[in-house]
Design a protein around this motif. Structure first.
Motif, PDB file in Angstrom:
ATOM      1  N   LYS A  30     -67.632   8.952  38.966  1.00  0.00           N
ATOM      2  CA  LYS A  30     -66.660   8.735  40.043  1.00  0.00           C
ATOM      3  C   LYS A  30     -66.927   7.425  40.773  1.00  0.00           C
ATOM      4  O   LYS A  30     -65.984   6.697  41.126  1.00  0.00           O
ATOM      5  CB  LYS A  30     -66.709   9.903  41.023  1.00  0.00           C
ATOM      6  CG  LYS A  30     -66.103  11.199  40.501  1.00  0.00           C
ATOM      7  CD  LYS A  30     -66.119  12.281  41.583  1.00  0.00           C
ATOM      8  CE  LYS A  30     -65.429  13.549  41.093  1.00  0.00           C
ATOM      9  NZ  LYS A  30     -65.438  14.618  42.126  1.00  0.00           N
ATOM     10  N   ALA A  31     -68.201   7.106  40.993  1.00  0.00           N
ATOM     11  CA  ALA A  31     -68.544   5.879  41.693  1.00  0.00           C
ATOM     12  C   ALA A  31     -68.089   4.655  40.910  1.00  0.00           C
ATOM     13  O   ALA A  31     -67.520   3.707  41.473  1.00  0.00           O
ATOM     14  CB  ALA A  31     -70.051   5.821  41.936  1.00  0.00           C
ATOM     15  N   VAL A  32     -68.300   4.685  39.605  1.00  0.00           N
ATOM     16  CA  VAL A  32     -67.870   3.558  38.768  1.00  0.00           C
ATOM     17  C   VAL A  32     -66.350   3.464  38.747  1.00  0.00           C
ATOM     18  O   VAL A  32     -65.771   2.384  38.829  1.00  0.00           O
ATOM     19  CB  VAL A  32     -68.434   3.702  37.338  1.00  0.00           C
ATOM     20  CG1 VAL A  32     -67.838   2.641  36.425  1.00  0.00           C
ATOM     21  CG2 VAL A  32     -69.949   3.593  37.343  1.00  0.00           C
ATOM     22  N   ALA A  33     -65.686   4.615  38.641  1.00  0.00           N
ATOM     23  CA  ALA A  33     -64.218   4.620  38.619  1.00  0.00           C
ATOM     24  C   ALA A  33     -63.640   4.105  39.933  1.00  0.00           C
ATOM     25  O   ALA A  33     -62.543   3.537  39.956  1.00  0.00           O
ATOM     26  CB  ALA A  33     -63.701   6.023  38.337  1.00  0.00           C
ATOM     27  N   ASP A  34     -64.381   4.275  41.034  1.00  0.00           N
ATOM     28  CA  ASP A  34     -63.915   3.804  42.339  1.00  0.00           C
ATOM     29  C   ASP A  34     -64.225   2.333  42.576  1.00  0.00           C
ATOM     30  O   ASP A  34     -63.918   1.793  43.637  1.00  0.00           O
ATOM     31  CB  ASP A  34     -64.549   4.645  43.461  1.00  0.00           C
ATOM     32  CG  ASP A  34     -63.962   6.049  43.510  1.00  0.00           C
ATOM     33  OD1 ASP A  34     -62.832   6.218  43.010  1.00  0.00           O
ATOM     34  OD2 ASP A  34     -64.627   6.957  44.038  1.00  0.00           O
ATOM     35  N   GLY A  35     -64.850   1.684  41.605  1.00  0.00           N
ATOM     36  CA  GLY A  35     -65.058   0.247  41.715  1.00  0.00           C
ATOM     37  C   GLY A  35     -66.469  -0.191  41.963  1.00  0.00           C
ATOM     38  O   GLY A  35     -66.732  -1.391  42.138  1.00  0.00           O
ATOM     39  N   GLU A  36     -67.423   0.704  41.973  1.00  0.00           N
ATOM     40  CA  GLU A  36     -68.816   0.335  42.219  1.00  0.00           C
ATOM     41  C   GLU A  36     -69.472  -0.115  40.916  1.00  0.00           C
ATOM     42  O   GLU A  36     -70.309   0.577  40.335  1.00  0.00           O
ATOM     43  CB  GLU A  36     -69.576   1.505  42.837  1.00  0.00           C
ATOM     44  CG  GLU A  36     -69.070   1.904  44.214  1.00  0.00           C
ATOM     45  CD  GLU A  36     -69.882   3.033  44.805  1.00  0.00           C
ATOM     46  OE1 GLU A  36     -70.977   3.312  44.279  1.00  0.00           O
ATOM     47  OE2 GLU A  36     -69.439   3.628  45.797  1.00  0.00           O
TER      48      GLU A  36
ATOM     49  N   VAL B 284     -65.127   0.242  27.164  1.00  0.00           N
ATOM     50  CA  VAL B 284     -66.101  -0.564  27.896  1.00  0.00           C
ATOM     51  C   VAL B 284     -66.847   0.307  28.903  1.00  0.00           C
ATOM     52  O   VAL B 284     -68.075   0.208  29.066  1.00  0.00           O
ATOM     53  CB  VAL B 284     -65.410  -1.743  28.615  1.00  0.00           C
ATOM     54  CG1 VAL B 284     -66.412  -2.515  29.455  1.00  0.00           C
ATOM     55  CG2 VAL B 284     -64.762  -2.673  27.601  1.00  0.00           C
ATOM     56  N   LEU B 285     -66.117   1.182  29.582  1.00  0.00           N
ATOM     57  CA  LEU B 285     -66.749   2.058  30.561  1.00  0.00           C
ATOM     58  C   LEU B 285     -67.810   2.933  29.907  1.00  0.00           C
ATOM     59  O   LEU B 285     -68.866   3.198  30.491  1.00  0.00           O
ATOM     60  CB  LEU B 285     -65.690   2.928  31.240  1.00  0.00           C
ATOM     61  CG  LEU B 285     -66.203   3.923  32.296  1.00  0.00           C
ATOM     62  CD1 LEU B 285     -66.893   3.182  33.446  1.00  0.00           C
ATOM     63  CD2 LEU B 285     -65.075   4.782  32.823  1.00  0.00           C
ATOM     64  N   GLN B 286     -67.556   3.374  28.685  1.00  0.00           N
ATOM     65  CA  GLN B 286     -68.536   4.180  27.960  1.00  0.00           C
ATOM     66  C   GLN B 286     -69.843   3.402  27.783  1.00  0.00           C
ATOM     67  O   GLN B 286     -70.933   3.951  27.958  1.00  0.00           O
ATOM     68  CB  GLN B 286     -67.983   4.589  26.592  1.00  0.00           C
ATOM     69  CG  GLN B 286     -68.946   5.460  25.794  1.00  0.00           C
ATOM     70  CD  GLN B 286     -68.467   5.704  24.387  1.00  0.00           C
ATOM     71  OE1 GLN B 286     -67.654   4.944  23.845  1.00  0.00           O
ATOM     72  NE2 GLN B 286     -68.963   6.756  23.758  1.00  0.00           N
TER      73      GLN B 286
ATOM     74  N   ILE C 203     -61.603  -3.752  33.017  1.00  0.00           N
ATOM     75  CA  ILE C 203     -61.476  -2.373  33.486  1.00  0.00           C
ATOM     76  C   ILE C 203     -60.603  -2.366  34.721  1.00  0.00           C
ATOM     77  O   ILE C 203     -60.897  -3.026  35.710  1.00  0.00           O
ATOM     78  CB  ILE C 203     -62.855  -1.772  33.816  1.00  0.00           C
ATOM     79  CG1 ILE C 203     -63.610  -1.510  32.513  1.00  0.00           C
ATOM     80  CG2 ILE C 203     -62.716  -0.493  34.607  1.00  0.00           C
ATOM     81  CD1 ILE C 203     -64.904  -0.778  32.719  1.00  0.00           C
ATOM     82  N   ASN C 204     -59.533  -1.672  34.637  1.00  0.00           N
ATOM     83  CA  ASN C 204     -58.627  -1.556  35.770  1.00  0.00           C
ATOM     84  C   ASN C 204     -59.077  -0.374  36.626  1.00  0.00           C
ATOM     85  O   ASN C 204     -59.031   0.768  36.200  1.00  0.00           O
ATOM     86  CB  ASN C 204     -57.189  -1.336  35.257  1.00  0.00           C
ATOM     87  CG  ASN C 204     -56.174  -1.326  36.381  1.00  0.00           C
ATOM     88  OD1 ASN C 204     -56.328  -0.591  37.340  1.00  0.00           O
ATOM     89  ND2 ASN C 204     -55.148  -2.133  36.234  1.00  0.00           N
ATOM     90  N   ARG C 205     -59.555  -0.644  37.837  1.00  0.00           N
ATOM     91  CA  ARG C 205     -60.114   0.406  38.686  1.00  0.00           C
ATOM     92  C   ARG C 205     -59.093   1.496  38.964  1.00  0.00           C
ATOM     93  O   ARG C 205     -59.402   2.676  38.933  1.00  0.00           O
ATOM     94  CB  ARG C 205     -60.597  -0.207  40.004  1.00  0.00           C
ATOM     95  CG  ARG C 205     -61.203   0.822  40.942  1.00  0.00           C
ATOM     96  CD  ARG C 205     -61.758   0.165  42.192  1.00  0.00           C
ATOM     97  NE  ARG C 205     -60.700  -0.512  42.941  1.00  0.00           N
ATOM     98  CZ  ARG C 205     -59.884   0.106  43.808  1.00  0.00           C
ATOM     99  NH1 ARG C 205     -59.991   1.401  43.986  1.00  0.00           N
ATOM    100  NH2 ARG C 205     -58.962  -0.565  44.456  1.00  0.00           N
ATOM    101  N   LEU C 206     -57.843   1.114  39.210  1.00  0.00           N
ATOM    102  CA  LEU C 206     -56.823   2.119  39.505  1.00  0.00           C
ATOM    103  C   LEU C 206     -56.547   2.981  38.282  1.00  0.00           C
ATOM    104  O   LEU C 206     -56.330   4.182  38.389  1.00  0.00           O
ATOM    105  CB  LEU C 206     -55.542   1.430  39.985  1.00  0.00           C
ATOM    106  CG  LEU C 206     -55.664   0.683  41.313  1.00  0.00           C
ATOM    107  CD1 LEU C 206     -54.335   0.000  41.648  1.00  0.00           C
ATOM    108  CD2 LEU C 206     -56.076   1.611  42.440  1.00  0.00           C
TER     109      LEU C 206
END
Length: 387
Positions: free
Chosen positions: A353-359, A282-284, A375-378
């Motif tokens: 990194k911004a998306v991975a941190d929850g933005e 999904v992140l892709q 998507i699990n942010r952690l």
């Protein structure tokens, strides 16, 4: 006792053909075709058979084998490259000429592709010609002969393949990426090394097929074919060995990145089949998974939007996601002017990194909700540790 393959197909699967006949009384009747679900059967031998009947006049049938280049060793490195070029060589049941002519005579096609984990033998044909093309597909996958003189004739084709791949910058970067990211198995190239082109012999091909083309490592998949017909075909895979075959080593990730004008920055991600792999998939899509229109770019992707603010030069950027059975790679791939490489990579990295941190915006959250994935942010933050 089981019938020989050729005798079995001489019967032309009449029962399957009869099931498709429709009787008409007077005026033509409208036949309602009900949607079918995917059907799966596992034979006692371990062979998995999967089909989806979509009532198409054309059928596509593939044999998936867990036998990619990750299973090569130092003694036979490059063997899968020759193997995917050897699909029309002589078998115990048919000559090379008969295979080529027989499939073309019914307007069918046979192709072989491979990844680092599997080889896929695929035939396309009209529905009524399934029996004809399947006879050749079974021969190719279960009864190859690999005659020494025919294997020798493959070497010029191997060199041509390598030369064509060398002209494709993206292939070169992805191959170098796996070489840098893994210490073993997945670092093996899809292409035969130069020093092995003249050293792969028919014995190497026989040994590799014997060790990896086993019933528990194979799946027969059909689209536009009745499951009962495909099951009958699967039962004719008489010449394959049973069992799980040779067990491959676990991939060892060692990190690294590669980049020139074409660059890729990745981190280890999740193995296929895990819940984390779905999150990365999904992140892709959220970040941007490639062009959506001809000669265009995915301007709605977050990576493109971020990089566009960093440079006015032409560029392309897309999220990179590769999941394997025991490992995975996630990151991004960029193409940019040499002078802008630093700005492009830095801005893309900052966006990941911004998306991975929850933005993640509300619109992106809607995409995730629609797909019923979370998507699990952690989880993402734990894996996306680019250096």
């Amino acid at each position: 006792p089981a019938l020989p393959c050729s005798l079995f197909f001489q019967r032309r699967l009449y029962a399957a053909q009869a099931s498709r006949k429709v009787e008409f009384t007077g005026a033509a009747e409208h036949v309602k075709l009900h949607p079918q679900d995917v059907q799966v059967t596992k034979l006692p031998s371990g062979l998995v058979i999967t089909s989806l009947e979509n009532y198409s006049p054309a059928s596509k049938i593939g044999v998936f084998v867990k036998a990619g280049c990750r299973y090569e060793t130092s003694e036979n490195q490059g063997v899968t490259h020759l193997l995917r070029l050897a699909s029309n060589l002589t078998t115990k049941g048919a000559s090379a000429f008969k295979i080529c002519h027989g499939i073309e005579a019914v307007g069918g096609s046979l192709s072989v592709t491979s990844s680092r984990e599997s080889m896929i033998y695929t035939v396309d044909c009209l529905r009524d010609d399934i029996d004809t093309v399947m006879e050749y597909l079974i021969n190719v996958t279960t009864a190859p002969e690999f005659r020494p003189w025919e294997v020798s004739d493959l070497r010029p084709r191997v060199k041509t393949d390598k030369a064509q791949a060398a002209q494709n910058t993206q292939i070169a970067v992805v191959e170098a990426l796996h070489g840098a990211a893994y210490k073993n198995t997945l670092c093996n190239s899809l292409y035969c090394p130069d020093y092995m082109v003249d050293n792969i012999q028919s014995e190497h091909l026989h040994q590799f097929v014997q060790n990896h083309f086993t019933s528990a490592r194979m799946a027969l998949v059909g689209l536009g074919v009745d499951h009962a017909v495909l099951k009958q075909v699967g039962e004719q895979f008489l010449n394959i060995r049973s069992g799980a075959g040779t067990t491959g080593a676990k991939a060892l990730y060692r990190g690294g990145d590669s980049g020139l004008v074409h660059s890729a920055v990745v981190s280890q991600s999740a193995a296929v089949g895990s819940s984390e792999a779905l999150a990365f998939s999904v992140l892709q899509q959220v970040l941007g998974a490639g062009p959506h229109v001809k000669r265009g770019s995915n301007s709605s992707g977050k990576l493109v939007q971020a990089v566009a603010k960093a440079t006015a030069d032409p560029f392309d950027v897309t999220a990179f996601n590769a999941s394997y059975s025991d490992s995975g790679l996630f990151g991004f791939y960029t193409i940019s002017q040499a002078a802008a490489v630093g700005d492009v990579v830095k801005s893309a990295l900052a966006q990941v990194k911004a998306v991975a941190d929850g933005e993640i915006t509300r619109s992106c959250s809607l995409i995730i909700k629609t797909e019923n994935w979370e998507i699990n942010r952690l989880t993402l933050s734990k894996h996306l540790t680019f250096k």
